[in-house]
Design a protein around this motif. Sequence first.
Motif, PDB file in Angstrom:
ATOM      1  N   ASP A   1      41.108  41.611  41.951  1.00 12.92           N
ATOM      2  CA  ASP A   1      41.823  41.253  40.717  1.00 12.92           C
ATOM      3  C   ASP A   1      42.156  42.479  39.869  1.00 12.92           C
ATOM      4  OD1 ASP A   1      41.900  38.586  41.346  1.00 12.92           O
ATOM      5  OD2 ASP A   1      40.129  38.074  40.162  1.00 12.92           O
TER       6      ASP A   1
ATOM      7  N   ASP B   1      49.417  41.188  45.563  1.00  7.39           N
ATOM      8  CA  ASP B   1      48.501  40.065  45.722  1.00  7.39           C
ATOM      9  C   ASP B   1      47.269  40.555  46.478  1.00  7.39           C
ATOM     10  OD1 ASP B   1      48.994  39.869  48.608  1.00  7.39           O
ATOM     11  OD2 ASP B   1      50.903  38.913  48.087  1.00  7.39           O
ATOM     12  N   GLY B   2      46.371  39.646  46.785  1.00  8.42           N
ATOM     13  CA  GLY B   2      45.109  40.028  47.403  1.00  8.42           C
ATOM     14  C   GLY B   2      45.099  40.075  48.912  1.00  8.42           C
TER      15      GLY B   2
END
Length: 145
Positions: free
Chosen positions: A114, A124-125
Amino acid sequence: MTQQFPPPSLKRLNKVIVALQRIGIVVGTMRLLTVYGRKSGKPRTTPVSPFTVDGERYVISAATTEWVKNARVRNEGVLARGRRSERVRLVDVPEHERGAILREFPLKVPHGVDMLIMSGAVEDGTQDAFEAAAPNCAVFRVERL
């Protein structure tokens, strides 16, 4: 609109983490990395989350922060966890090698994902997003001295 990095809230959180670690309270996988200032020579400490890829330890930053600039000049520091510490060499990983290392970050340090998304360094992750972020991130191999 350009986002400030690190955001003020992260700076405050970092101060709390540093204080807790200095009295022996360890927070997650975090360590304290102390690197001496490139101009002042004064010790500067920041929380990092080392992770291992193919038997090598790494630390990363989502931006060219002051600790990154200092590490690139000084090439060494002290990595501490609670009251235990070790002197380390910080080897700046070339951009063309960073992608494979960054790809492992979301798997090895999921609580750090995050922060990198918030910084704007990754979209994004996903592992693909982290690999694509190689030009935007600093990666250092951590070697025991």
